[in-house]
Design an enzyme around this catalytic site. Structure first.
Site, PDB file in Angstrom:
ATOM      1  N   ARG A 126       0.840  -1.199   0.000  1.00 27.15           N
ATOM      2  CA  ARG A 126       0.000   0.000   0.000  1.00 27.15           C
ATOM      3  C   ARG A 126       0.867   1.238   0.000  1.00 27.15           C
ATOM      4  NH1 ARG A 126      -5.117  -1.351   3.269  1.00 27.15           N
ATOM      5  NH2 ARG A 126      -6.001  -2.205   1.420  1.00 27.15           N
ATOM      6  N   GLN A 131      -0.497   2.170  -6.152  1.00 26.55           N
ATOM      7  CA  GLN A 131      -1.945   2.335  -6.011  1.00 26.55           C
ATOM      8  C   GLN A 131      -2.734   1.809  -7.211  1.00 26.55           C
ATOM      9  OE1 GLN A 131      -2.467   6.350  -4.807  1.00 26.55           O
ATOM     10  NE2 GLN A 131      -3.642   5.772  -2.999  1.00 26.55           N
ATOM     11  N   ASP A 134      -3.375  -1.951  -7.211  1.00 27.85           N
ATOM     12  CA  ASP A 134      -3.965  -2.487  -5.985  1.00 27.85           C
ATOM     13  C   ASP A 134      -5.362  -3.072  -6.244  1.00 27.85           C
ATOM     14  OD1 ASP A 134      -4.946  -3.005  -3.493  1.00 27.85           O
ATOM     15  OD2 ASP A 134      -4.479  -1.037  -2.661  1.00 27.85           O
ATOM     16  N   SER A 137      -8.048  -3.068  -3.410  1.00 25.73           N
ATOM     17  CA  SER A 137      -8.802  -1.818  -3.296  1.00 25.73           C
ATOM     18  C   SER A 137      -9.846  -1.695  -4.397  1.00 25.73           C
ATOM     19  CB  SER A 137      -7.865  -0.608  -3.362  1.00 25.73           C
ATOM     20  OG  SER A 137      -7.132  -0.514  -2.177  1.00 25.73           O
ATOM     21  N   TYR A 233      -3.146  -1.026   7.688  1.00 23.38           N
ATOM     22  CA  TYR A 233      -4.198  -1.994   8.021  1.00 23.38           C
ATOM     23  C   TYR A 233      -4.490  -1.959   9.517  1.00 23.38           C
ATOM     24  CZ  TYR A 233      -3.730  -4.406   3.514  1.00 23.38           C
ATOM     25  OH  TYR A 233      -3.744  -4.729   2.191  1.00 23.38           O
TER      26      TYR A 233
HETATM   27  N1  NAD Z   1      -1.938   2.462  -1.848  1.00 22.01           N
HETATM   28  C1  NAD Z   1      -2.413   2.954  -0.712  1.00 22.01           C
HETATM   29  O1  NAD Z   1      -1.881   3.886  -0.152  1.00 22.01           O
HETATM   30  C2  NAD Z   1      -3.610   2.307  -0.073  1.00 22.01           C
HETATM   31  C3  NAD Z   1      -4.265   1.301  -0.764  1.00 22.01           C
HETATM   32  C4  NAD Z   1      -5.379   0.696  -0.184  1.00 22.01           C
HETATM   33  C5  NAD Z   1      -5.825   1.106   1.055  1.00 22.01           C
HETATM   34  N2  NAD Z   1      -5.169   2.082   1.719  1.00 22.01           N
HETATM   35  C6  NAD Z   1      -5.653   2.490   3.050  1.00 22.01           C
HETATM   36  O2  NAD Z   1      -5.549   1.402   3.956  1.00 22.01           O
HETATM   37  C7  NAD Z   1      -6.578   1.478   4.926  1.00 22.01           C
HETATM   38  C8  NAD Z   1      -7.319   0.143   5.105  1.00 22.01           C
HETATM   39  O3  NAD Z   1      -8.145  -0.094   3.992  1.00 22.01           O
HETATM   40  P1  NAD Z   1      -8.869  -1.475   3.642  1.00 22.01           P
HETATM   41  O4  NAD Z   1     -10.118  -1.145   2.965  1.00 22.01           O
HETATM   42  O5  NAD Z   1      -7.975  -2.380   2.938  1.00 22.01           O
HETATM   43  O6  NAD Z   1      -9.142  -2.113   5.059  1.00 22.01           O
HETATM   44  P2  NAD Z   1      -9.481  -3.616   5.456  1.00 22.01           P
HETATM   45  O7  NAD Z   1     -10.280  -4.296   4.397  1.00 22.01           O
HETATM   46  O8  NAD Z   1      -8.242  -4.261   5.944  1.00 22.01           O
HETATM   47  O9  NAD Z   1     -10.434  -3.370   6.728  1.00 22.01           O
HETATM   48  C9  NAD Z   1     -11.645  -2.635   6.605  1.00 22.01           C
HETATM   49  C10 NAD Z   1     -11.764  -1.576   7.664  1.00 22.01           C
HETATM   50  O10 NAD Z   1     -12.192  -2.181   8.893  1.00 22.01           O
HETATM   51  C11 NAD Z   1     -11.598  -1.477   9.954  1.00 22.01           C
HETATM   52  N3  NAD Z   1     -11.624  -2.283  11.207  1.00 22.01           N
HETATM   53  C12 NAD Z   1     -10.869  -3.351  11.550  1.00 22.01           C
HETATM   54  N4  NAD Z   1     -11.206  -3.797  12.777  1.00 22.01           N
HETATM   55  C13 NAD Z   1     -12.207  -2.968  13.233  1.00 22.01           C
HETATM   56  C14 NAD Z   1     -12.966  -2.919  14.430  1.00 22.01           C
HETATM   57  N5  NAD Z   1     -12.767  -3.769  15.435  1.00 22.01           N
HETATM   58  N6  NAD Z   1     -13.904  -1.957  14.534  1.00 22.01           N
HETATM   59  C15 NAD Z   1     -14.116  -1.073  13.533  1.00 22.01           C
HETATM   60  N7  NAD Z   1     -13.432  -1.065  12.386  1.00 22.01           N
HETATM   61  C16 NAD Z   1     -12.473  -2.009  12.230  1.00 22.01           C
HETATM   62  C17 NAD Z   1     -10.214  -1.180   9.442  1.00 22.01           C
HETATM   63  O11 NAD Z   1      -9.617  -0.122  10.178  1.00 22.01           O
HETATM   64  C18 NAD Z   1     -10.484  -0.809   7.992  1.00 22.01           C
HETATM   65  O12 NAD Z   1     -10.727   0.577   7.829  1.00 22.01           O
HETATM   66  C19 NAD Z   1      -7.477   2.610   4.464  1.00 22.01           C
HETATM   67  O13 NAD Z   1      -7.163   3.781   5.186  1.00 22.01           O
HETATM   68  C20 NAD Z   1      -7.119   2.797   3.024  1.00 22.01           C
HETATM   69  O14 NAD Z   1      -7.370   4.110   2.557  1.00 22.01           O
HETATM   70  C21 NAD Z   1      -4.074   2.693   1.193  1.00 22.01           C
END
Ligand code: NAD
Length: 393
Positions: A126, A131, A134, A137, A233
């Site tokens: 990430r 990006q 990915d 995403s 994450y």
């Molecule tokens: N290239 C990049 O920079 C890049 C790419 C993808 C995602 N991201 C970022 O990574 C982060 C995670 O994204 P994701 O969609 O893959 O997450 P994910 O699928 O791993 O998890 C989904 C969401 O559930 C939340 N979660 C986990 N346990 C929880 C709990 N007990 N209670 C409430 N919420 C809980 C996590 O914080 C996350 O936001 C985001 O901020 C996203 O913007 C960055």
């Protein structure tokens, strides 16, 4: 250089790894696409659309004879039919796709034994540079959108607030738990359909993002310690934390018409955030869409890919929503694969700066992206995290 695109064989999988729209970009890299006949049909792309872009149509064996094979589900994420694909792989061939490498150890070992080089789309780091590769995403974006439509189609109420001659209809209340990529898309989609949306995430950094897509952030007096790891994450918390979280979530869940849960911890079982007693506190007719169903679910009553009705509340646990929107999922996934291949291919340049000569695929593990996604090479499992998991078995 040839890139093969086999038809997906996992039951219910309607996506295709490469759509016609990216074939010209592969041609610019010096890569010719060989498609197994019918591979794109279920996603809305007939063979003729590939032929128009100068792809070759052939058999499954033809697709697997290519230098690179692009799949949505490589054998690790295709437990039913994947092993017959492994048998078609060969020494030095590059295989790209979802591979479930942190769970499907045997499938990964079998690919290593064939001498193929597996690049896992789940492991794309990430970082800003990666990006556009990915796929987790891009697929989460589709899942978040479709979860809202499923909920809207199941709920016996409408989403928007309406003032009509026949009286006022109040807006549906949607609560999104977990505001990563899928959660934020679910919030935005539910807002577009007219619902009133609340959302919560364990990572406090997300509060502003929740508000920017128009939802109310549900504040909870909870100290998560370190809520996220270096990769962005969520980190797993201890059981006493989840216990407290469930107590605090109870009131908001009980007052919601729709709850969409997306809280996943990579490689771990999903935390249970919605208990049976919380479901029982919801009004009959309410709907829960549990996007964490594949790893056990965030709702205690979720059963993967089944519809559970508990005291009038419907609980849906779909595990492959991107496949239900196969046209756009495939389009986004193809773009992810193309960007990755562009990153890996090298071609000599002529005096005029134009690429000439045959392309070569360079898997240089000094590069952060390549190092993170390369799972098997030279007959071995080379990814440290995947190896560790195998040794721990
Ligand atoms: N290239 C990049 O920079 C890049 C790419 C993808 C995602 N991201 C970022 O990574 C982060 C995670 O994204 P994701 O969609 O893959 O997450 P994910 O699928 O791993 O998890 C989904 C969401 O559930 C939340 N979660 C986990 N346990 C929880 C709990 N007990 N209670 C409430 N919420 C809980 C996590 O914080 C996350 O936001 C985001 O901020 C996203 O913007 C960055």
């Amino acid at each position: 250089m040839k890139l093969g695109v086999p038809r997906e064989t996992f039951p219910g999988e309607r996506r295709v790894a490469i759509v016609p729209g990216v074939i010209a970009s592969f041609a610019k890299l010096g890569i010719e696409v060989v498609l197994e006949s019918g591979a794109g049909t279920e996603a809305g792309f007939p063979d003729s659309a590939y032929v128009d872009q100068k792809a070759t149509i052939g058999s499954r064996a033809d697709a697997f004879a290519a230098d690179i094979v692009a799949q949505v589900r490589t054998p690790g994420s295709n437990p039913i039919h994947g092993s017959s694909d492994t048998a078609l792989m060969r020494q030095g061939q590059v295989v790209i796709g979802f591979a479930d490498p942190l769970t499907a150890a045997e499938a990964v070992e079998a690919i290593a034994a064939r001498g193929a080089r597996l690049l896992s789309m789940e492991l794309v780091p990430r970082i800003t540079r990666a990006q556009s590769m990915d796929a987790l995403s891009s697929m989460a974006t589709v899942a978040g959108y479709k979860a809202v439509l499923l909920a809207a189609g199941t709920l016996p109420r409408m989403f928007p607030m309406l003032n009509t001659a026949a009286g006022t209809v109040t807006a549906a209340r949607v609560f999104v738990i977990g505001a990563g990529v899928a959660g934020l898309q679910a919030i935005a989609s539910a807002k577009r359909v007219g619902a009133r949306v609340d959302a919560y995430d364990v990572r406090p950094a997300v509060k502003e993002q929740i508000q920017s897509v128009g939802a109310r952030f549900v504040e909870m007096p909870l100290e998560a310690g370190e809520a996220q790891d270096a990769g962005g994450y969520a980190k797993a918390q201890d059981e006493s934390f989840y216990q407290r979280q469930r107590e605090l979530l109870h009131k908001t869940v009980a007052g919601s018409d729709v709850v969409i849960t997306t809280a996943a911890i990579p490689g771990k079982r999903s935390p249970v955030l919605v208990t049976a007693s919380m479901v029982e506190a919801m009004a009959p007719g309410s709907v829960i869409v549990d996007l964490a169903a594949e790893r056990g679910g965030n709702c205690e009553l979720t059963r993967a890919d089944e519809v559970v009705i508990h005291r009038g509340v419907t609980i849906l646990g779909p595990t492959n929503l991107p496949s239900t929107v196969p046209y756009h999922s495939s389009q986004m996934y193809s773009r992810n694969i193309l960007t990755l291949v562009q990153h890996l291919v090298r071609r000599e340049k002529g005096a005029d700066g134009k690429a000439t000569g045959a392309p070569t695929l360079v898997l240089n593990t000094d590069d952060e992206i390549t190092k993170e996604i390369l799972v098997t090479d030279g007959g071995h499992v080379v990814h440290p995290r995947v190896r560790q998991l195998q040794e721990a078995r």
